[in-house]
Design an enzyme around this catalytic site. Structure first.
Site, PDB file in Angstrom:
ATOM      1  N   ASP A  32      11.106  71.561  29.757  1.00  0.00           N
ATOM      2  CA  ASP A  32      11.236  72.598  28.732  1.00  0.00           C
ATOM      3  C   ASP A  32      10.051  73.551  28.675  1.00  0.00           C
ATOM      4  OD1 ASP A  32       9.628  70.519  27.801  1.00  0.00           O
ATOM      5  OD2 ASP A  32      11.123  69.811  26.388  1.00  0.00           O
ATOM      6  N   GLU A  71      17.666  68.328  20.448  1.00  0.00           N
ATOM      7  CA  GLU A  71      17.519  67.801  19.100  1.00  0.00           C
ATOM      8  C   GLU A  71      18.796  67.071  18.666  1.00  0.00           C
ATOM      9  OE1 GLU A  71      14.601  67.841  18.338  1.00  0.00           O
ATOM     10  OE2 GLU A  71      13.650  69.785  18.088  1.00  0.00           O
ATOM     11  N   ASN A 112      12.401  62.138  16.336  1.00  0.00           N
ATOM     12  CA  ASN A 112      13.799  62.199  15.881  1.00  0.00           C
ATOM     13  C   ASN A 112      14.775  61.775  16.982  1.00  0.00           C
ATOM     14  OD1 ASN A 112      13.617  64.302  17.646  1.00  0.00           O
ATOM     15  ND2 ASN A 112      14.135  65.918  16.187  1.00  0.00           N
ATOM     16  N   HIS A 161      14.718  62.907  20.105  1.00  0.00           N
ATOM     17  CA  HIS A 161      15.033  63.927  21.111  1.00  0.00           C
ATOM     18  C   HIS A 161      14.471  63.578  22.482  1.00  0.00           C
ATOM     19  CE1 HIS A 161      11.277  66.707  20.213  1.00  0.00           C
ATOM     20  NE2 HIS A 161      10.990  65.849  21.166  1.00  0.00           N
TER      21      HIS A 161
HETATM   22  C1  F6R Z   1       8.095  67.454  26.404  1.00  0.00           C
HETATM   23  C2  F6R Z   1       9.364  67.048  25.830  1.00  0.00           C
HETATM   24  C3  F6R Z   1       9.451  66.292  24.555  1.00  0.00           C
HETATM   25  C4  F6R Z   1       8.373  65.224  24.404  1.00  0.00           C
HETATM   26  C5  F6R Z   1       8.524  64.476  23.079  1.00  0.00           C
HETATM   27  C6  F6R Z   1       7.416  63.471  22.865  1.00  0.00           C
HETATM   28  O1  F6R Z   1       8.301  68.161  27.612  1.00  0.00           O
HETATM   29  O2  F6R Z   1      10.373  67.368  26.389  1.00  0.00           O
HETATM   30  O3  F6R Z   1      10.712  65.686  24.476  1.00  0.00           O
HETATM   31  O4  F6R Z   1       8.451  64.331  25.467  1.00  0.00           O
HETATM   32  O5  F6R Z   1       8.515  65.389  22.024  1.00  0.00           O
HETATM   33  O6  F6R Z   1       6.197  64.158  22.730  1.00  0.00           O
HETATM   34  P1  F6R Z   1       4.816  63.378  22.677  1.00  0.00           P
HETATM   35  O7  F6R Z   1       4.640  62.744  24.008  1.00  0.00           O
HETATM   36  O8  F6R Z   1       3.796  64.464  22.432  1.00  0.00           O
HETATM   37  O9  F6R Z   1       4.919  62.389  21.576  1.00  0.00           O
END
Ligand code: F6R
Length: 237
Positions: free
Chosen positions: A67, A143, A136, A138
């Site tokens: 992303d 989401e 959440n 994701h």
């Molecule tokens: C990042 C992504 C997100 C993160 C997720 C966890 O490229 O796609 O899904 O992997 O938000 O983020 P952290 O590792 O910062 O807790």
């Protein structure tokens, strides 16, 4: 799903790096799906160290990131392109032409999403996809409520996600409201998936992901239906 429980983030990151290195050693032209965020940082440090020690080369590897924020230039300090360069790409022998991250500044984000999807179709499939887990549930920026068959698309970020990611910005208002994310349908086509989950604050959501109902309310729960997923975590659950 295979669950690999580690004693701490060090062990989790070493294990994840070992699996990535083995994949690249077995197939030097491997296609990797990569994530940003806090979770994979130590894994990337291990990859850099292995490269410096001459144990692995990324010369022929292709990568697709999950992303990018809409509205941030690739060289913006909070863009995921900048993150990947700083945390990994600038320190290994990867060919930057073979690294793909959606362009957050594209004139038309929908068109950029389609082009990104097309590149994966042409250069994929993804051999090994690294995922982190949002509070959440994701994966990528898919989401809760995202259809499981969604391809790469523009997403409006959940308030929980914006608040959680505000730690990287000066203030919440600077966190973009939209992102381009690889879709769940796209992620599920990866041949193998590593879900990395670090920290007790994710214990409840991880339980739901692994043992709960497969539901679009918990995007990562779809991983229960993928034939080759390893969950590497330092959470006892
Ligand atoms: C990042 C992504 C997100 C993160 C997720 C966890 O490229 O796609 O899904 O992997 O938000 O983020 P952290 O590792 O910062 O807790």
């Amino acid at each position: 799903m295979e669950i690999i429980t580690c004693k701490d983030n060090e062990e989790l990151s070493a294990k994840a790096a070992e699996i990535i290195i083995n994949k690249v050693t077995e197939g030097p032209n491997a296609v990797l799906g990569l994530a940003t965020g806090s979770t994979p940082v130590k894994t990337y440090e291990n990859l850099i160290q292995a490269y410096k020690d001459g144990k692995v080369s990324f010369k022929n590897v292709t990568t697709f990131n999950l992303d990018e924020y809409v509205g941030l230039a690739p060289d913006h300090s909070n863009s995921y392109t900048h993150f990947m360069n700083e945390q990994l790409f600038d320190h290994i022998d990867i060919d930057k032409e073979k690294t793909h991250i959606p362009n957050g500044l594209a004139d038309k984000s929908e068109k950029e999403s389609e082009d990104f999807e097309q590149k994966i179709a042409e250069q994929g499939p993804i051999d090994l996809q690294i995922l982190g887990l949002g509070l959440n549930g994701h994966i990528g920026f898919n989401e809760p409520g995202t259809p499981f068959n969604q391809r790469t698309h523009v997403v409006e970020l959940d308030e929980i996600t914006r608040q959680s990611n505000a730690r990287f910005f000066d203030e919440l208002s600077q966190v973009p409201t939209h992102a381009i994310s690889m879709g769940i349908g796209t992620i599920m086509e990866a041949k193998e998936i590593l879900l990395l989950v670090h920290g007790v604050q994710k214990a409840d959501i991880l339980k739901e992901v692994v043992h709960g109902e497969v539901t679009e309310k918990v995007p990562a729960s779809i991983l229960q239906t993928h034939p080759n997923v390893k969950v590497i975590t330092d959470i006892e659950f």
